[in-house]
Enzyme design. Structure first.
Site, PDB file in Angstrom:
ATOM      1  N   GLY A 177      32.327  87.625  73.389  1.00  0.00           N
ATOM      2  CA  GLY A 177      30.933  87.205  73.533  1.00  0.00           C
ATOM      3  C   GLY A 177      30.350  87.607  74.875  1.00  0.00           C
ATOM      4  O   GLY A 177      31.063  87.710  75.872  1.00  0.00           O
ATOM      5  N   GLU A 186      26.887  84.606  79.172  1.00  0.00           N
ATOM      6  CA  GLU A 186      27.219  83.950  80.436  1.00  0.00           C
ATOM      7  C   GLU A 186      27.849  84.901  81.459  1.00  0.00           C
ATOM      8  O   GLU A 186      27.635  84.746  82.656  1.00  0.00           O
ATOM      9  CB  GLU A 186      28.135  82.757  80.166  1.00  0.00           C
ATOM     10  CG  GLU A 186      27.342  81.601  79.572  1.00  0.00           C
ATOM     11  CD  GLU A 186      28.218  80.584  78.886  1.00  0.00           C
ATOM     12  OE1 GLU A 186      28.958  80.971  77.969  1.00  0.00           O
ATOM     13  OE2 GLU A 186      28.155  79.413  79.254  1.00  0.00           O
TER      14      GLU A 186
HETATM   15 MO1  MOS Z   1      26.204  77.483  77.642  1.00  0.00          MO
HETATM   16  S1  MOS Z   1      26.151  76.614  79.524  1.00  0.00           S
HETATM   17  O1  MOS Z   1      27.743  77.055  77.049  1.00  0.00           O
HETATM   18  O2  MOS Z   1      24.966  76.889  76.714  1.00  0.00           O
END
Ligand code: MOS
Length: 779
Positions: free
Chosen positions: A740, A743
């Site tokens: 993914g 982040e």
């Molecule tokens: Mo993210 S901080 O896991 O929405």
């Protein structure tokens, strides 16, 4: 590498992103040997890996996409929240007399007048709640735990009436002493046990290090500030059942939570969240407005909408302020020999929220001696929570700032320092990675940025009145994947519906679900209908941790295999079938046909097979769990390069260029993934230069609870952002070889900016955000 997956021609393009500047995505997609990938690669039109535009884009820009606070039903009433003006203590008395006199006011709910709620902690414990502690119960009793805590809800025929009447509710308190300043309580912080294995003797190794760097870094409280406010529209339909439109990153989480809090049966509540205007982690836990709206609907026996104000958005979760203490010891040749990392982060008085801040160095770098300590300090605030790469955004900011300082002490190029301790194993767990191509991130990132033209000396690069600084940092995040279910319904006309109870928080889940399903079914993407954001759909975890794309894609692969198997059964029943002895692994679906692998001439159209079998629709649901890969570490990595220009007299800092080179396995959609990374880089710029929640500790109240005074980067703050996805074949992590993204894009950015600011000015600012007053301050 299969030719049709290596779509370098398509990927190396320039994608316009409105006023945000330009995002370039480059890179080729690796192949993995699994059957899912063979199914995908066999198709003439492989959507996986192609920069597909958002399938929900049109709905969003035309306003057809409806958000939680926009569902209209007749008889809708509106709620407005009254927040506590003290920080700790008890409610002595609430006088709603004046509010109730306002025409159009339907009622005022308080802890004394509300409908019944559960009285056990377990009922309030949602999927993202910290394990330790007792979750907050909205409007439950007279106890005040934080400033702004909801103490009453005014219900009225109109939103404006509710808001006005809310100002007339008089609350008397019995205040108690409070503390909201992390620095004031850091000595009372307690250690949180983490599965991080100390190695060697870090203290001794540090004392003996040829070169040492020790410093303390600080990240203030930050708030998510998504565009969409927390909102819930709770439809009470007369039969005691509730349909809840909620802003959330997990409809089934909210569903379970509401069933628990109100003691209702699963069939009596349905939670919907078809679109979300940004989450960043703030919507992982059910927020209090959904409870208050449900209380309102249950008490009035009519539909109720409750939308928080922007100011009230600062009364829910936040990134914990964190003190980070780093000590790095290196050998004379620049190899790391020891690290200690201590973090002290904020939590509430009633729950213990913590993430991994400290152990990232062991994932990134070879360090024979290491010690990590994570502590929590309790403050009279709401519980802190997940926000944009929780733990890593903060911990790696400190680590990568410290690495820059160590490089300077060693007179080594910052990239070279990192390469000297490059690790092919996760040092904490002593495990190999499923894949790790961080080396290539450094190389391609540096090349795209022009790093080799950097002159090492601070203040040595200029552009007119501006000091120019170039800084870099490493990013790391986890490549997580969760069990999930998907359902596929194929109709004989070639249309496909794919469904799971995921949320699309703006990341592109609708789009990648359509891409994967289209490839797996061998049908055009326009024939796909995606259903999500509905608690009655097949089970799916919270949308968080950057795990949804991998989780949902593989659930779809599983469901598609079942549909393929049924199609094969039908095709085998046809006269003169070309699949007499074929198993499901011997066929693929492509261009609307069932095709024998390696022999395109032997095929049957999907429509013919279904018609012959007199089957109008095939529906299959699959619960998918991933194979055990606990013998491997699973991570995404990045190298971030940043240019700042700083007006020497005014101290104004601009991030004029950023290059983020990311290794995250196979990229499903370089366009949406590139958007994710670029957006995250903007988040990192905010963290570095703008974002800070300021509390007046005398009152325990947030002073800048608005987006005029809580600064986030605006268009004028965002310039060139280039995103590179490097090749990272991964045949271990999952059949599609994917990790993914999202982040990973923020991790390291704040450090890269801080390092660039140092390079430009010779001034090291270790407490974020780096504002011009701190630059001018004499240290
Ligand atoms: Mo993210 S901080 O896991 O929405």
């Amino acid at each position: 590498m299969s030719a049709d997956l290596n779509r370098r021609d398509v990927l190396a393009g320039t994608i316009a992103l409105g006023a945000l500047g330009r995002i370039e995505t480059a890179g080729a997609q690796p192949s993995a040997p699994a059957s899912a990938q063979q199914q995908a690669s066999r198709s003439m039109t492989s959507y996986i890996g192609s920069p597909t535009s958002r399938v929900d884009g049109r709905a969003k820009v035309t306003g057809q996409a409806k958000y939680a606070g926009e569902f209209n039903v007749s008889g809708l009433a509106y709620g407005s929240v009254v927040g506590s003006t003290i920080t700790k203590g008890r409610i002595a008395r609430i006088d709603a007399g004046e509010a109730l006199k306002v025409r159009g006011v339907l009622g005022v709910l308080t802890h004394e007048s509300r409908p019944r709620m559960a009285d056990d902690d377990k009922a309030y414990h949602d999927d993202a709640a910290p394990e330790a502690g007792a979750p907050f119960r909205p409007l439950y009793d007279d106890r005040i735990k934080f400033n702004g805590q909801p103490v009453a809800v005014v219900l009225a025929e109109e939103w404006e009436t509710a808001r006005y009447a809310a100002t007339l509710v008089r609350v008397e308190y019995k205040p108690e002493g409070h503390v909201t300043d992390l620095h004031a309580v850091q000595d009372k912080a307690f250690i949180v046990k983490k599965p991080e294995h100390p190695r060697g003797d870090a203290a001794k190794a540090l004392a003996a290090a040829a070169v040492r760097h020790e410093a303390e870094y600080f990240i203030p409280i930050e708030h998510h500030n998504p565009m969409e406010l927390f909102a819930s529209t709770v439809v009470w339909s007369g039969d005691g059942k509730l349909t809840v439109y909620d802003k959330t990153q997990g409809v089934q989480n909210v569903h379970r939570y509401l069933c628990g809090v109100f003691g209702m049966k699963p069939d009596d509540i349905k939670v919907m969240s078809p679109f979300m205007g940004g989450g960043f982690g703030s919507g992982l836990r059910p927020q209090y407005q959904v409870v208050l709206a449900a209380l309102g609907a249950l008490s009035l026996k009519r539909p109720v909408r409750l939308v928080l104000t922007r100011a009230q958005m600062y009364g829910v979760g936040y990134r914990p302020a964190t003190i980070e203490r780093l000590a790095l010891g290196a050998k004379a040749n620049g190899e790391l020999n020891a690290i200690t990392h201590e973090a002290i982060a904020v939590t509430s008085q009633y729950e213990e929220f913590s993430r991994n801040d400290t152990a990232w160095s062991g994932t990134l770098y070879k360090t024979p001696h290491a010690r990590y300590t994570h502590k929590l300090a309790r403050l009279d605030l709401p519980t802190s929570g997940d926000m944009r790469a929780p733990g890593a955004a903060t911990g790696v900011y400190a680590l990568e700032s410290a690495m820059d300082e160590l490089a300077i002490a060693l007179k080594l190029d910052p990239v070279e320092l990192r390469l000297r301790s490059y690790s092919d194993r996760d040092q904490n767990e002593n495990l190999p990675f499923t894949s790790k191509n961080l080396r290539e991130c450094y190389r391609q990132g540096a090349e795209a940025f022009g790093w080799s033209k950097r002159s090492a000396e601070p203040r040595s690069m200029r552009d007119g009145n501006d000091l120019v600084g170039w800084g870099m940092a490493t990013g790391v995040w986890e490549a997580l994947q969760m069990p999930a279910s998907a359902r596929i319904v194929l109709t004989a006309n070639g249309h496909v519906e794919v469904a799971t109870a995921a949320s699309d928080i703006g990341t592109g889940t609708y789009t990648i679900m359509a891409q994967v399903t289209a490839d797996m079914m061998g049908l055009p993407i326009d024939n796909m209908a995606v259903k999500l954001g509905d608690s009655t759909l097949p089970p799916c975890p919270l949308e968080g941790g950057s795990w949804i794309a991998a989780s949902v894609s593989h659930a779809i692969v599983g469901a598609a295999e079942e549909v393929r198997s049924e199609l094969l059964r039908l095709a085998k029943a046809m006269p003169g079938t070309p699949f007499a002895n074929a198993g499901v692994g011997d066929i693929v679906l492509t261009d609307g046909k069932i095709v024998r692998k390696g022999d395109a001439a032997r095929s049957v159209s999907i429509a013919d097979a279904m018609r012959h079998g007199k089957v109008e629709r095939i529906e299959r649901q699959k619960d998918h769990t991933f194979a055990d890969i606990s013998k491997y570490a699973r991570n995404t990595h990045s190298a971030v390069f940043v240019e700042v220009k700083i007006d020497e007299e005014l101290g104004v800092i601009r991030v004029t260029r950023a290059v983020s080179a990311v290794a995250a396995g196979r990229i499903l959609n370089p366009k949406t993934a590139g958007n994710q990374i670029a957006g995250s880089v903007v988040g990192g710029i905010g963290m570095a230069l703008h974002e800070e929640t300021l509390i007046d500790h005398a009152f325990g109240r947030i002073m800048n609870a608005n987006i005029a005074e809580y600064h986030v980067p605006v268009h004028a703050d965002v310039h060139d952002i280039q995103v590179i996805f490097v090749d990272e074949p991964d045949s271990i992590i999952n059949p599609l070889g994917m990790k993914g993204v999202g982040e990973i894009g923020i991790v390291g950015v704040a450090a890269a900016v801080a390092n660039a600011v140092y390079h430009a000015t010779g001034k090291r600012v270790r407490d974020l955000p780096i504002t011009l007053d701190k630059l001018q301050r004499q240290s």
